[in-house]
Every structure is written in C-alpha cells, then in structure tokens.
Scaffold this motif. Structure first.
Motif, mmCIF file in Angstrom:
data_model
loop_
_atom_site.group_PDB
_atom_site.id
_atom_site.type_symbol
_atom_site.label_atom_id
_atom_site.label_comp_id
_atom_site.label_asym_id
_atom_site.label_seq_id
_atom_site.Cartn_x
_atom_site.Cartn_y
_atom_site.Cartn_z
ATOM 1 N N UNK A 169 -33.267 119.547 36.139
ATOM 2 C CA UNK A 169 -34.293 120.576 35.990
ATOM 3 C C UNK A 169 -35.647 119.887 35.885
ATOM 4 N N UNK A 170 -36.483 120.143 36.854
ATOM 5 C CA UNK A 170 -37.835 119.599 36.848
ATOM 6 C C UNK A 170 -38.781 120.582 36.170
ATOM 7 N N UNK A 171 -39.796 120.030 35.524
ATOM 8 C CA UNK A 171 -40.839 120.837 34.902
ATOM 9 C C UNK A 171 -42.194 120.371 35.406
ATOM 10 N N UNK A 172 -43.128 121.285 35.454
ATOM 11 C CA UNK A 172 -44.514 120.959 35.803
ATOM 12 C C UNK A 172 -45.401 121.673 34.792
ATOM 13 N N UNK A 173 -46.006 120.899 33.912
ATOM 14 C CA UNK A 173 -46.874 121.456 32.878
ATOM 15 C C UNK A 173 -48.307 121.494 33.390
ATOM 16 N N UNK A 174 -48.929 122.655 33.280
ATOM 17 C CA UNK A 174 -50.269 122.856 33.823
ATOM 18 C C UNK A 174 -51.294 123.006 32.706
ATOM 19 N N UNK A 175 -52.508 122.573 32.995
ATOM 20 C CA UNK A 175 -53.616 122.773 32.065
ATOM 21 C C UNK A 175 -54.922 122.756 32.839
ATOM 22 N N UNK A 176 -55.965 123.310 32.221
ATOM 23 C CA UNK A 176 -57.294 123.254 32.816
ATOM 24 C C UNK A 176 -57.616 124.385 33.779
ATOM 25 N N UNK A 177 -56.700 125.356 33.919
ATOM 26 C CA UNK A 177 -56.968 126.512 34.776
ATOM 27 C C UNK A 177 -56.114 127.670 34.284
ATOM 28 N N UNK A 178 -56.395 128.856 34.820
ATOM 29 C CA UNK A 178 -55.665 130.051 34.394
ATOM 30 C C UNK A 178 -54.334 130.099 35.143
ATOM 31 N N UNK A 179 -53.360 129.465 34.561
ATOM 32 C CA UNK A 179 -52.063 129.263 35.217
ATOM 33 C C UNK A 179 -51.470 130.570 35.726
ATOM 34 N N UNK A 180 -51.568 131.616 34.935
ATOM 35 C CA UNK A 180 -50.907 132.884 35.264
ATOM 36 C C UNK A 180 -51.521 133.596 36.465
ATOM 37 N N UNK A 181 -52.612 133.064 36.986
ATOM 38 C CA UNK A 181 -53.284 133.712 38.116
ATOM 39 C C UNK A 181 -52.880 133.141 39.471
ATOM 40 N N UNK A 182 -52.102 132.087 39.469
ATOM 41 C CA UNK A 182 -51.893 131.356 40.721
ATOM 42 C C UNK A 182 -50.439 131.232 41.139
ATOM 43 N N UNK A 183 -50.264 131.307 42.458
ATOM 44 C CA UNK A 183 -48.994 130.922 43.072
ATOM 45 C C UNK A 183 -48.779 129.428 42.809
ATOM 46 N N UNK A 184 -47.561 129.079 42.490
ATOM 47 C CA UNK A 184 -47.213 127.669 42.278
ATOM 48 C C UNK A 184 -46.132 127.267 43.278
ATOM 49 N N UNK A 185 -46.204 126.018 43.699
ATOM 50 C CA UNK A 185 -45.296 125.543 44.739
ATOM 51 C C UNK A 185 -44.764 124.163 44.381
ATOM 52 N N UNK A 186 -43.500 123.960 44.687
ATOM 53 C CA UNK A 186 -42.895 122.629 44.614
ATOM 54 C C UNK A 186 -42.784 122.069 46.037
ATOM 55 N N UNK A 187 -43.166 120.817 46.181
ATOM 56 C CA UNK A 187 -43.003 120.059 47.407
ATOM 57 C C UNK A 187 -42.159 118.823 47.082
ATOM 58 N N UNK A 188 -41.701 118.180 48.134
ATOM 59 C CA UNK A 188 -41.052 116.886 47.972
ATOM 60 C C UNK A 188 -41.380 115.992 49.159
ATOM 61 N N UNK A 189 -41.290 114.697 48.902
ATOM 62 C CA UNK A 189 -41.503 113.719 49.953
ATOM 63 C C UNK A 189 -40.467 112.623 49.826
ATOM 64 N N UNK A 190 -39.623 112.563 50.843
ATOM 65 C CA UNK A 190 -38.592 111.527 50.886
ATOM 66 C C UNK A 190 -39.178 110.263 51.496
ATOM 67 N N UNK A 191 -38.572 109.109 51.221
ATOM 68 C CA UNK A 191 -39.083 107.845 51.778
ATOM 69 C C UNK A 191 -39.179 107.905 53.293
ATOM 70 N N UNK A 192 -40.345 107.582 53.822
ATOM 71 C CA UNK A 192 -40.531 107.543 55.259
ATOM 72 C C UNK A 192 -40.671 108.890 55.934
ATOM 73 N N UNK A 193 -40.753 109.952 55.139
ATOM 74 C CA UNK A 193 -40.844 111.297 55.710
ATOM 75 C C UNK A 193 -42.105 112.003 55.232
#
Length: 116
Positions: free
Chosen positions: A19-43
């Motif tokens: 289970x990954x977590x992403x803790x946000x600060x410095x902006x109104x978190x509840x107002x924004x779409x959030x997205x997870x990305x990934x980058x594999x080696x060499x891709x």
C-alpha cells in the motif's frame, strides 16, 4: 510550499501486496484530482490510476485494473494506492502528481520491486 511525499514502497514477492501513500501539503488537497504514475527502468513514465477530488470516480490503466485500488482521505490530505497480486512487471518507481493552473507537481517517488 507544495509538497508530495510518497512512501510505502519496498521489495515484495510476486503475488504479494503493498500500500503506497502520498502525503500532500501546501495546497488545498480536497480540490484536486490526484494521479499515480510509475516509471520502470528504461521505460517512459506511465499513468497508473486517477481519483477525482471527492473520490467518487476512479480510473485505471488496463495493466492494473482489478489489482490496484486508488483512494484518498481528504481529512488526512493523503492519496493511497493499494496494490495486490503484484507482478514482476509492476517493478517501478511510483509517483503521485496533481496539476494546478497548468503546472504539474510531482513527488520524488517510492521504489517498488517485485521479485522472488
């Protein structure tokens, strides 16, 4: 100051969960779409999952549908990625991101390694 801090990555065997977590600060978190990305080696970096500001709508890459679940807790200013039935091809650095006024804000990522 906008900050996104991912955590929860690590080494896991095929078929396992993380289970990954992403803790946000410095902006109104509840107002924004959030997205997870990934980058594999060499891709290139690829979109994994998206969640609307209220959490009522989610979308997933075909490669993770049925295995990953994105969620958020606006009170805790945190977005999560539950990853089940992990495969070696899920090995990547995972990032969270949001966009405000045309500017993308990224965290530094957390490494997920799926290997026996």
């Amino acid at each position: 100051q906008v900050q996104l801090v991912e955590s929860g990555g690590g080494l896991v065997q095929p078929g396992g969960s993380l289970r990954l977590s992403c803790a946000a600060s410095g902006f109104i978190f509840s107002s924004y779409v959030m997205t997870w990305y990934r980058q594999a080696p060499g891709k290139e970096r690829e979109l994994v999952a998206t969640i609307t500001s209220t959490g009522d709508t989610t979308t997933y890459a075909d490669s993770v549908k049925g295995r990953f679940t994105i969620s958020r807790d606006n009170a805790k200013k945190t977005v999560y990625l539950q990853m089940n039935s992990l495969k070696p091809e899920d090995t990547a650095v995972y990032y969270c991101k949001f966009r405000r006024r045309g500017i993308d804000y990224w965290g530094k990522g957390t490494l997920v390694t799926v290997s026996s």
